[in-house]
Design an enzyme around this catalytic site. Structure first.
Site, PDB file in Angstrom:
ATOM      1  N   LYS A  99      30.378  41.832  38.016  1.00 19.31           N
ATOM      2  CA  LYS A  99      31.177  42.918  37.245  1.00 19.31           C
ATOM      3  C   LYS A  99      31.084  44.151  37.057  1.00 19.31           C
ATOM      4  CE  LYS A  99      28.587  40.286  34.581  1.00 19.31           C
ATOM      5  NZ  LYS A  99      28.450  38.892  34.133  1.00 19.31           N
ATOM      6  N   VAL A 126      35.052  37.572  36.877  1.00 17.66           N
ATOM      7  CA  VAL A 126      35.739  37.657  35.476  1.00 17.66           C
ATOM      8  C   VAL A 126      35.905  36.044  35.291  1.00 17.66           C
ATOM      9  CG1 VAL A 126      37.917  38.273  34.477  1.00 17.66           C
ATOM     10  CG2 VAL A 126      37.140  39.839  36.214  1.00 17.66           C
ATOM     11  N   GLU A 184      23.250  38.021  29.468  1.00 14.72           N
ATOM     12  CA  GLU A 184      23.002  38.842  30.297  1.00 14.72           C
ATOM     13  C   GLU A 184      21.400  39.129  30.177  1.00 14.72           C
ATOM     14  OE1 GLU A 184      24.851  40.322  32.880  1.00 14.72           O
ATOM     15  OE2 GLU A 184      26.197  38.590  32.050  1.00 14.72           O
ATOM     16  N   LYS A 199      34.899  43.510  32.461  1.00 15.66           N
ATOM     17  CA  LYS A 199      36.077  42.530  33.151  1.00 15.66           C
ATOM     18  C   LYS A 199      37.149  42.857  32.961  1.00 15.66           C
ATOM     19  CE  LYS A 199      32.452  38.902  32.509  1.00 15.66           C
ATOM     20  NZ  LYS A 199      32.036  37.974  31.421  1.00 15.66           N
ATOM     21  N   GLY A 297      27.469  30.519  32.941  1.00 19.93           N
ATOM     22  CA  GLY A 297      26.807  29.421  33.345  1.00 19.93           C
ATOM     23  C   GLY A 297      26.641  29.162  34.798  1.00 19.93           C
TER      24      GLY A 297
HETATM   25  N1  HSE Z   1      26.936  37.144  29.956  1.00 25.35           N
HETATM   26  C1  HSE Z   1      28.110  36.753  30.521  1.00 25.35           C
HETATM   27  C2  HSE Z   1      29.001  35.872  29.539  1.00 25.35           C
HETATM   28  C3  HSE Z   1      28.185  35.752  31.822  1.00 25.35           C
HETATM   29  O1  HSE Z   1      28.311  35.655  28.467  1.00 25.35           O
HETATM   30  O2  HSE Z   1      30.061  35.679  29.519  1.00 25.35           O
HETATM   31  C4  HSE Z   1      29.225  35.759  32.556  1.00 25.35           C
HETATM   32  O3  HSE Z   1      29.636  37.007  33.107  1.00 25.35           O
END
Ligand code: HSE
Length: 410
Positions: A99, A126, A184, A199, A297
């Site tokens: 993203k 996204v 992340e 996003k 995931g």
């Molecule tokens: N770290 C992101 C989340 C992963 O928790 O949505 C998916 O983009």
């Protein structure tokens, strides 16, 4: 067709697994045969079943003419931008889940893909596994889209859900989300709203037709939300959610922002819990559409990546017309000029005196209560107004403001 993967982390390894597990049904259903032939990562994986095709040298991929499709799951802009650009220039289709890359370099990469007659697709960037980009760009193409709003970060939604449902502390819930692989590498991007902001930039670009870069988009995360706020929100028949929104305003500008919001329990977004994401799209013909599913995931996100890979393979000679135009100047509205109501939690020496002041300032406010409310604690919802005016008005009351959260109108 031969596929290479750049980045063998949570998503990249999921892509290899999806292709391995489902290659037979993918071939039967789509008439394309996929094989992962190269994987790039700087780390060593001596025990991996893919150890023979792992490389640390990008040249092994970009210069290999047998590779038709490159999957980029590295994350970050550098070196991903250079790698993706080089692959597109070499006539390889590229599928990305990144993203940050799409939000900051989307227009450039889409242009490069068009110039080289290849596809650059990024469904997984996204909403993880939820189909969002393709439904908006294809199925809803007959609409003028006025607004898109969603819960687009699984980690923060998981944390808020744990706080709301289990009364868990923010720190404990974040640790659990990290253990489950949702967050992340640096969870700041999740909990401070940057991930959701990237996003919503992608969705705003797609829905409104010109690149919205993250610079200048307001984003606020959930790290300051407390269990007191959660309890007051409950007394307002609401839950707190991290909402990313993009709205076309009558003046022609777009409001694009991310912030926690109080969401009424009657809203479609209130029941989106745990790591699940949802994206509400408002079209002038279709009305409201809600897309819902797992937003993070390994396998869920890989599912979206592999969908794009199949699309590239099935349309290998037939580039898809897909994308958006360049940035427009002076396009983003200032959120302080936009209408909202605000939830406020504050400390006040004299609640009675402050209530009289608030009546004078706002006309009327709705007071909220919670169990074990402190003697000097006051919480209320203001009437709707321009956010900048509401915040200036708050300064006139003798209160120490502890929390301010927007009240959503979805
Ligand atoms: N770290 C992101 C989340 C992963 O928790 O949505 C998916 O983009």
């Amino acid at each position: 067709m031969n596929v290479a993967i750049l980045g063998f982390g949570v998503v990249g390894s999921g892509v290899a697994e999806v292709i391995k597990n489902n290659c037979k049904s993918i071939e039967e259903n789509n008439n394309v045969s996929l094989k992962v032939t190269r994987i790039l990562d700087i780390r060593d994986f001596p025990d991996s079943e893919y150890k023979d095709i792992l490389t640390k040298n990008f040249e092994d991929i970009v210069s290999d003419d047998s590779i038709d499709i490159v999957v980029e799951t590295m994350g970050g802009v550098s070196p991903a931008f250079n790698f993706v650009s080089e692959c597109l220039k070499k006539g390889k289709h590229v599928v990305s889940s990144n993203k940050e890359l799409v939000a900051t370099k989307g227009y450039e990469l889409l242009t490069l893909a068009r110039e080289n007659n290849v596809n650059f697709l990024f469904e997984a960037s996204v909403g993880g596994g939820i189909p969002i980009i393709r439904p908006i760009s294809r199925c809803l193409a007959g609409n003028n889209i006025s607004e898109v709003a969603g819960i687009l970060n699984g980690t923060s939604n998981f944390i808020l859900t744990k706080m709301i449902v289990d009364g868990m502390s923010f720190e404990a819930a974040l640790k659990l989300a990290q253990d489950k692989g949702y967050a992340e590498k640096d969870p700041t991007a999740d909990v401070e709203g940057l991930d959701a902001m990237r996003k919503i930039c992608i969705l705003a670009s797609l829905c409104f037709g010109s690149q919205v870069y993250p610079d200048g988009v307001y984003s606020e995360g959930i790290s300051k939300i407390t269990l007191e706020d959660v309890a007051f929100a409950a007394s307002y028949d609401s839950v707190i959610k991290l909402i990313a929104r993009a709205k076309k305003l009558p003046c022609g500008k777009a409001l694009v922002m991310v912030s926690p919001c109080l969401v009424k329990n009657s809203s479609m977004l209130s029941g989106v819990n745990g790591v699940f994401n949802a994206c509400l799209v408002r079209g002038d013909m279709v009305g409201d559409v809600l897309m819902y599913g797992q937003g993070a995931g390994s396998l869920a996100t890989a599912s979206a990546v592999v969908g794009d890979v199949i699309d590239c393979a099935a349309n290998a000679e037939n580039r898809k017309f897909f994308g958006w135009g360049d940035k427009k100047d002076d396009y983003l509205a200032d959120y302080l000029d936009c209408e909202t109501a605000l939830y406020v939690r504050a400390a006040a020496d004299s609640a009675e005196k402050v209530k009289a002041q608030l009546l004078n300032i706002f006309g009327s406010v709705q007071y909220l209560t919670r169990e074990n409310q402190g003697e000097n604690e006051i919480a209320f919802v203001t009437p709707s107004g321009k956010e900048g005016d509401l915040r200036a008005s708050l300064e006139k009351a003798d209160i120490n403001v502890l929390s301010v959260i927007r009240v959503s109108d979805y």
